[in-house]
Design a protein around this motif. Structure first.
Motif, PDB file in Angstrom:
ATOM      1  N   VAL A  81       0.880  -1.279   0.051  1.00 53.99           N
ATOM      2  CA  VAL A  81      -0.118  -0.057  -0.002  1.00 53.99           C
ATOM      3  C   VAL A  81       0.828   1.168   0.113  1.00 53.99           C
ATOM      4  N   GLU A  82       2.131   1.331   0.860  1.00 59.02           N
ATOM      5  CA  GLU A  82       2.693   2.417   0.973  1.00 59.02           C
ATOM      6  C   GLU A  82       3.545   2.481  -0.419  1.00 59.02           C
ATOM      7  N   LEU A  83       4.042   1.365  -1.031  1.00 61.09           N
ATOM      8  CA  LEU A  83       4.582   1.320  -2.388  1.00 61.09           C
ATOM      9  C   LEU A  83       3.799   2.113  -3.370  1.00 61.09           C
ATOM     10  N   SER A  84       2.533   1.843  -3.417  1.00 68.28           N
ATOM     11  CA  SER A  84       1.733   2.109  -4.345  1.00 68.28           C
ATOM     12  C   SER A  84       1.472   3.515  -4.488  1.00 68.28           C
ATOM     13  N   GLN A  85       2.104   4.275  -3.422  1.00 72.90           N
ATOM     14  CA  GLN A  85       1.897   5.908  -3.625  1.00 72.90           C
ATOM     15  C   GLN A  85       3.022   6.520  -4.068  1.00 72.90           C
ATOM     16  N   GLY A  86       4.026   5.708  -4.751  1.00 70.73           N
ATOM     17  CA  GLY A  86       5.157   6.285  -5.434  1.00 70.73           C
ATOM     18  C   GLY A  86       4.925   6.919  -6.695  1.00 70.73           C
ATOM     19  N   ILE A  87       5.742   7.425  -7.266  1.00 70.01           N
ATOM     20  CA  ILE A  87       5.622   8.494  -8.317  1.00 70.01           C
ATOM     21  C   ILE A  87       6.188   7.261  -9.529  1.00 70.01           C
ATOM     22  N   GLY A  88       5.069   7.316 -10.333  1.00 74.67           N
ATOM     23  CA  GLY A  88       5.327   6.310 -11.730  1.00 74.67           C
ATOM     24  C   GLY A  88       5.901   4.885 -11.239  1.00 74.67           C
ATOM     25  N   VAL A  89       5.269   4.481 -10.285  1.00 74.77           N
ATOM     26  CA  VAL A  89       5.465   3.024 -10.109  1.00 74.77           C
ATOM     27  C   VAL A  89       5.131   1.996 -10.784  1.00 74.77           C
ATOM     28  N   THR A  90       6.166   1.062 -11.317  1.00 72.60           N
ATOM     29  CA  THR A  90       5.477  -0.038 -12.271  1.00 72.60           C
ATOM     30  C   THR A  90       5.466  -1.261 -11.402  1.00 72.60           C
ATOM     31  N   ASN A  91       6.493  -1.457 -10.455  1.00 71.02           N
ATOM     32  CA  ASN A  91       6.100  -2.587  -9.594  1.00 71.02           C
ATOM     33  C   ASN A  91       6.895  -2.437  -8.232  1.00 71.02           C
ATOM     34  N   GLY A  92       5.973  -3.230  -7.287  1.00 69.45           N
ATOM     35  CA  GLY A  92       6.372  -2.964  -5.851  1.00 69.45           C
ATOM     36  C   GLY A  92       6.286  -4.098  -5.114  1.00 69.45           C
ATOM     37  N   GLU A  93       7.498  -4.704  -4.390  1.00 69.11           N
ATOM     38  CA  GLU A  93       7.352  -5.890  -3.783  1.00 69.11           C
ATOM     39  C   GLU A  93       8.127  -5.838  -2.220  1.00 69.11           C
ATOM     40  N   VAL A  94       7.478  -6.541  -1.373  1.00 69.83           N
ATOM     41  CA  VAL A  94       7.762  -6.620  -0.069  1.00 69.83           C
ATOM     42  C   VAL A  94       8.157  -7.854   0.368  1.00 69.83           C
ATOM     43  N   ARG A  95       9.526  -8.134   1.141  1.00 74.10           N
ATOM     44  CA  ARG A  95       9.722  -9.563   1.678  1.00 74.10           C
ATOM     45  C   ARG A  95      10.241  -9.220   2.947  1.00 74.10           C
ATOM     46  N   LEU A  96      10.017 -10.477   3.772  1.00 76.64           N
ATOM     47  CA  LEU A  96      10.512 -10.796   4.967  1.00 76.64           C
ATOM     48  C   LEU A  96      11.489 -11.534   4.891  1.00 76.64           C
ATOM     49  N   ASP A 112      12.387  -6.193   3.626  1.00 80.86           N
ATOM     50  CA  ASP A 112      13.104  -5.482   2.415  1.00 80.86           C
ATOM     51  C   ASP A 112      11.751  -5.030   1.527  1.00 80.86           C
ATOM     52  N   ALA A 113      12.005  -3.817   1.037  1.00 81.21           N
ATOM     53  CA  ALA A 113      10.760  -3.068  -0.084  1.00 81.21           C
ATOM     54  C   ALA A 113      11.541  -2.784  -1.328  1.00 81.21           C
ATOM     55  N   THR A 114      11.174  -3.149  -2.370  1.00 80.75           N
ATOM     56  CA  THR A 114      11.874  -2.954  -3.625  1.00 80.75           C
ATOM     57  C   THR A 114      10.872  -2.349  -4.553  1.00 80.75           C
ATOM     58  N   VAL A 115      10.975  -1.109  -5.028  1.00 80.67           N
ATOM     59  CA  VAL A 115      10.201  -0.455  -5.725  1.00 80.67           C
ATOM     60  C   VAL A 115      10.873  -0.094  -7.361  1.00 80.67           C
ATOM     61  N   SER A 116      10.006  -0.536  -8.370  1.00 82.53           N
ATOM     62  CA  SER A 116      10.709  -0.141  -9.803  1.00 82.53           C
ATOM     63  C   SER A 116       9.838   0.894 -10.316  1.00 82.53           C
ATOM     64  N   PHE A 117      10.389   1.855 -10.875  1.00 82.26           N
ATOM     65  CA  PHE A 117       9.667   3.107 -11.227  1.00 82.26           C
ATOM     66  C   PHE A 117      10.271   3.630 -12.481  1.00 82.26           C
ATOM     67  N   ARG A 118       9.529   4.534 -13.404  1.00 85.12           N
ATOM     68  CA  ARG A 118      10.022   5.111 -14.472  1.00 85.12           C
ATOM     69  C   ARG A 118      10.554   6.564 -13.979  1.00 85.12           C
TER      70      ARG A 118
END
Length: 143
Positions: A81-96, A112-118
């Motif tokens: 939910v937090e990652l979806s608020q980023g700018i231009g996000v194409t993919n977001g993933e959270v791992r424990l 670990d939170a990984t965010v991919s964006f343009r």
């Protein structure tokens, strides 16, 4: 004849018509590059902050769950939910990941939170990973 050429050259040199357009043509590309660089840096910094917030939220909610399965589920839900608020996000993933010997109170976990964006100006793909460490607070005692 020489006087006429000299007068003509002085008139051309001292004539300032067209100087503003020439200055604009020379300076505008530099200003444009500065603006594009600023937009890209802003999108990187903003999404880096969102990735850090997602890792923190995921770790915080996971640390109070009674088992690793629930922790993984709630961490992914809260972090994404937090990652979806980023700018231009194409993919977001959270791992424990567990640090230590399993899901026990006092052990540690890493979110670990990984965010991919343009990038905003150039459109190039970019990826950021942030991590946050938390101590497990509410693990069920195994019998």
């Amino acid at each position: 004849m020489k006087k006429n050429i000299r007068r003509f050259l002085q008139a051309v040199i001292h004539d300032e018509r067209g100087s503003q357009i020439l200055e604009f043509i020379l300076v505008f590309p530099l200003v444009w590059l500065l603006i594009m660089f600023s937009f890209d840096q802003f999108s990187i910094l903003y999404n880096k902050q969102k990735a850090m917030a997602a890792a923190y939220e995921a770790g915080r909610i996971a640390a109070v769950q009674p088992n690793f399965g629930l922790a993984t589920y709630h961490a992914a839900e809260r972090g994404e939910v937090e990652l979806s608020q980023g700018i231009g996000v194409t993919n977001g993933e959270v791992r424990l990941q567990l640090e230590g010997r399993g899901w026990k109170k006092g052990n540690h976990l890493r979110a670990d939170a990984t965010v991919s964006f343009r990038l905003l100006a150039t459109g190039k793909p970019y990826e950021i990973t942030e991590s946050y460490y938390m101590m497990i607070e509410n693990a069920e005692a195994k019998k």
